[in-house]
Motif scaffolding. Structure first.
Motif, PDB file in Angstrom:
ATOM      1  N   ARG A 104       2.497   1.762  -3.422  1.00 10.95           N
ATOM      2  CA  ARG A 104       1.567   2.235  -4.448  1.00 10.95           C
ATOM      3  C   ARG A 104       1.193   3.693  -4.206  1.00 10.95           C
ATOM      4  O   ARG A 104       1.079   4.488  -5.139  1.00 10.95           O
ATOM      5  CB  ARG A 104       0.291   1.372  -4.497  1.00 10.95           C
ATOM      6  N   ALA A 105       1.003   4.070  -2.934  1.00  7.10           N
ATOM      7  CA  ALA A 105       0.637   5.457  -2.612  1.00  7.10           C
ATOM      8  C   ALA A 105       1.776   6.393  -3.000  1.00  7.10           C
ATOM      9  O   ALA A 105       1.559   7.460  -3.607  1.00  7.10           O
ATOM     10  CB  ALA A 105       0.334   5.578  -1.123  1.00  7.10           C
ATOM     11  N   TRP A 106       3.009   5.973  -2.679  1.00  9.28           N
ATOM     12  CA  TRP A 106       4.176   6.780  -3.036  1.00  9.28           C
ATOM     13  C   TRP A 106       4.287   6.915  -4.553  1.00  9.28           C
ATOM     14  O   TRP A 106       4.549   8.003  -5.089  1.00  9.28           O
ATOM     15  CB  TRP A 106       5.428   6.131  -2.429  1.00  9.28           C
ATOM     16  N   PHE A 154       0.837  -1.199   0.000  1.00  7.90           N
ATOM     17  CA  PHE A 154       0.000   0.000   0.000  1.00  7.90           C
ATOM     18  C   PHE A 154       0.879   1.259   0.000  1.00  7.90           C
ATOM     19  O   PHE A 154       0.658   2.197  -0.769  1.00  7.90           O
ATOM     20  CB  PHE A 154      -0.934   0.001   1.214  1.00  7.90           C
ATOM     21  N   TRP A 200       1.905   6.695  -6.726  1.00  8.76           N
ATOM     22  CA  TRP A 200       0.812   7.569  -7.189  1.00  8.76           C
ATOM     23  C   TRP A 200       1.239   9.042  -7.075  1.00  8.76           C
ATOM     24  O   TRP A 200       1.064   9.824  -8.001  1.00  8.76           O
ATOM     25  CB  TRP A 200      -0.432   7.293  -6.324  1.00  8.76           C
ATOM     26  N   LEU A 201       1.833   9.357  -5.946  1.00  7.92           N
ATOM     27  CA  LEU A 201       2.256  10.739  -5.706  1.00  7.92           C
ATOM     28  C   LEU A 201       3.377  11.163  -6.651  1.00  7.92           C
ATOM     29  O   LEU A 201       3.359  12.272  -7.202  1.00  7.92           O
ATOM     30  CB  LEU A 201       2.700  10.891  -4.245  1.00  7.92           C
TER      31      LEU A 201
END
Lengths: 479, 259
Positions: free
Chosen positions: A406-408, A403, A410-411
């Motif tokens: 993926r969040a990193w 998670f 995305w950013l």
């Protein structure tokens, strides 16, 4: 053997706190790399030899079926027999069958990692046949009820005191009541006891570093001479090895022998390099009556043509683990199965399933020292990374980590938002650092801050400062 | 001399600076030092908008995100003659870009072109620009840690030492095992913190044993790790990126040091 790779972090923590093990690993790090470097320095064509070894192995793997069939025909020509084992269970059954037909009560064993891979000792013992390891290191760990922690120095984790204890405990039955403490005395005691075992063994089991297709010979590379006694004295000799050990010719075997000892122990050649060609002939004075070669696949043929194919080049020299800072920190047992270190972290997931060995490919900094010393130039970091990709695809990567990643990602794919947030982050972390400019405890990064401070950022991001500088330069230009 | 005339391209090399995400966030001084060294070598430096090279995704097996980040960076940087960064690790990642794309695809061709013109800062200065010496002074005894990717993927070994030898007042004392990993390893230090801690402890012991008062290296990841450990241990050894010393901008507090 029992697989404990899923417990890798706990195994590693245990190893890091084992003072005796840490001393032993210090000796390993101080020994093998320097000896290898000196041996390599003495052979100007060593790098070219590595290229040759890599190319030869690639050729062999691409024609594996051809050379294996040629090897079988050559062994048969010498009166020996080749047995094909698809997996560990088949290999155990074949070897047990040969031992039972020979009416064996005891078998002597030369050092063989493939026999560890198939769990041979436990299987033989469960069927009333006593296996006796004759390599000194293997003998020591057999007495201690352990498995090898290194592929060529199986008892590297054991110190002298522990050897004394093991011998004192187990040799009483042979009338050895005095506790020996000197290496030479301990060795002599083991030699004396093993000598009798060699003479009484019904079957001798060795591994094989190479199987030569043109001649039908198996080759063992050893330093103690125990392998020769194991394969020459009993009535039956079984060589257990895996399919990728085949080489086309005697000449090719010589190429790998030149690479092997230098990479492993820094020797130009091992003390004994023994070629076995079938059983005793009519004119021979000694030698076994029967010669069997058991060739194990155990998933290796599935690697041919796949992304991990390069691993089949491995000649089991141990240079990768001898130079690995992770192996050097935790030793071999922490990896939780037969093959430790970088080569093991590539091979183990293949042999036991990545879902049972998910930690191993991750337990690397990709420092690349393994690849830089591999005699057949296996790109070990790349192969470890391939396993990580399979883990990510199959959702074996821990959910929290996945998670966060993926969040990193995305950013980072939104540069404007990223630059804005990092500007804020730089200020916030700078503020947290205070006058010391260090952060002692970080949420979500406890693994870092348990043992280290986090140096605080300088306060502004480079991109923000650069944009300011560009604007200032632009204004100056207009003036 | 004004800023604009000073930055006029002498040798006509247009260099896109990959500051790297760690330098961007933690230590802009390193990027400005890189700019100064490149400009002194006659390069015209541009700084495309940038986030991260994608290495964390690549090394975590997340090929899709790694590919997306590679495409983003290629598009932003490919217009320049060279891509240069103060990090062997990130430039090493750029050299891996071609493996992310299908052989023969348009993106693979672009990735290969970018990989071919990407250089670690010191390797670029010495090997491409032919820089023989720098005009800098540093009063101290330094030891140099060879970061893994720079050393083994890019062959960065002699270049930093050659340039450091030209810094007046600086004495280089090599540590034992300068080429052994410091245990940072990107996310490795978070995933396996106890093993990482052992490795950085060993590294710090080598640094202390060298007798140097300053530790230099070419990758900020390693430097944050080593500085964080040295400071936790209470060491007074100063930790800096090698570019800061070579550019003569070592006036900011060293990494992990207070005001």
């Amino acid at each position: 053997m029992q697989l404990t790779s899923p417990d890798f972090p706990r195994n590693a923590a245990h190893a890091l706190h084992d003072a005796a093990l840490q001393r032993a690993l210090g000796n390993l790090k101080a020994g093998f790399p320097g000896k290898r470097a000196a041996a390599v320095a003495r052979l100007p064509e060593f790098e070219a030899l590595r290229d040759l070894g890599r190319d030869l192995k690639n050729h062999i793997i691409e024609h594996l079926d051809y050379y294996l069939e040629q090897f079988e025909a050559s062994v048969q020509r010498q009166g020996g027999q080749v047995h094909w084992a698809r997996d560990a269970e088949e290999a155990r059954a074949i070897i047990l069958g040969i031992c039972q037909r020979a009416g064996a009560k005891t078998v002597t064993k030369g050092k063989s990692m493939v026999s560890e891979e198939i769990g041979l000792n436990e299987h033989l013992a469960a069927h009333g046949i006593e296996p006796i390891e004759t390599d000194l290191g293997e003998y020591i760990i057999q007495l201690r009820g352990e498995h090898p922690s290194h592929i060529i120095a199986p008892a590297i984790h054991v110190n002298l005191d522990q050897v004394s204890d093991a011998f004192h405990q187990h040799h009483q039955q042979y009338g050895k009541h005095e506790r020996q403490t000197e290496p030479r005395a301990l060795m002599n005691e083991a030699r004396e006891i093993l000598r009798d075992k060699f003479l009484r063994a019904d079957v001798g089991i060795t591994g094989a570093n190479f199987c030569i297709a043109e001649t039908g010979q198996t080759v063992i590379v050893t330093n103690e001479g125990n392998g020769d006694l194991t394969q020459l004295l009993p009535r039956v000799h079984i060589a257990i090895t895996s399919i990728e050990k085949v080489v086309p010719t005697l000449e090719d075997a010589a190429t790998f022998i030149r690479l092997l000892a230098r990479s492993a122990t820094g020797q130009e050649i091992s003390v004994y390099t023994t070629f076995s060609a079938g059983g005793r002939r009519a004119e021979d004075l000694d030698g076994p009556e029967e010669f069997h070669v058991v060739l194990l696949d155990n998933g290796r043929s599935q690697m041919v043509g796949g992304e991990q194919q390069d691993m089949l080049r491995c000649i089991r020299c141990s240079a990768c683990m001898n130079h690995c800072p992770v192996y050097g920190a935790i030793g071999g047992h922490a990896y939780g199965w037969v093959y430790p270190g970088p080569m093991g972290s590539v091979l183990t997931p293949q042999l036991v399933g990545i879902e049972h060995a998910a930690h191993l490919p991750n337990a690397s900094t990709f420092c690349g020292r393994c690849e830089s010393v591999c005699p057949v130039r296996i790109p070990l970091p790349r192969l470890l990374r391939n396993w990580r990709a399979r883990e990510f695809e199959r959702h074996l990567t821990p959910q929290g980590y996945r998670f966060g990643l993926r969040a990193w990602a995305w950013l980072t794919r939104r540069p404007a938002l990223y630059c804005g947030l990092t500007r804020l982050g730089a200020r916030l972390l700078r503020w947290l650092g205070g006058r010391s400019r260090r952060i002692r405890s970080l949420p979500l990064a406890g693994g870092w801050s348990a043992w280290r401070d986090m140096p605080a950022p300088q306060g502004r991001t480079f991109q923000a400062l650069w944009a300011e500088r560009q604007r200032a330069a632009g204004m100056e230009g207009k003036r | 001399m004004t800023e604009s005339t000073k930055r006029a391209p002498a040798a006509g090399r247009r260099v896109a600076l990959l500051a790297t995400c760690l330098v961007d966030l933690f230590r802009p001084t390193v990027a400005f030092a890189a700019v100064k060294l490149l400009e002194d070598a006659g390069c015209h430096v541009e700084v495309p908008v940038q986030t991260c090279c994608g290495q964390p995704a690549f090394n975590s097996g997340d090929r899709a995100d790694a590919r997306a980040l590679a495409e983003q960076l290629i598009a932003a940087f490919e217009g320049c003659d060279y891509v240069v960064g103060p990090s062997g690790s990130c430039i090493g990642m750029l050299r891996h870009y071609p493996e992310l794309f299908e052989a023969g695809s348009a993106w693979q061709v672009r990735a290969a072109a970018l990989a071919d013109k990407s250089y670690e800062l010191l390797a670029f200065l010495v090997d491409v620009c032919g820089v023989e010496q720098v005009d800098a002074h540093y009063a101290g005894c330094v030891t140099y840690h060879d970061s893994c990717s720079g050393l083994r993927e890019l062959g960065v070994k002699a270049q930093p030492r050659k340039l450091l030898a030209s810094v007046s007042g600086l004495q280089l004392k090599e540590m034992e095992e300068a080429e052994i990993c410091c245990g940072f390893g990107g996310t490795f230090c978070i995933k396996y913190p106890e093993i990482s801690n052992r490795m950085v402890s060993d590294k710090c012991a080598s640094i202390v044993a060298s007798g140097a008062d300053t530790l230099l290296a070419g990758d900020l990841g390693c430097l944050l790790n080593i500085a964080g450990k040295l400071k936790r241990e209470g060491s007074t050894i100063r930790v800096r990126h090698v570019a800061e010393v070579l550019a003569g901008v070592a006036d900011e507090p060293a990494i992990g040091d207070g005001e």
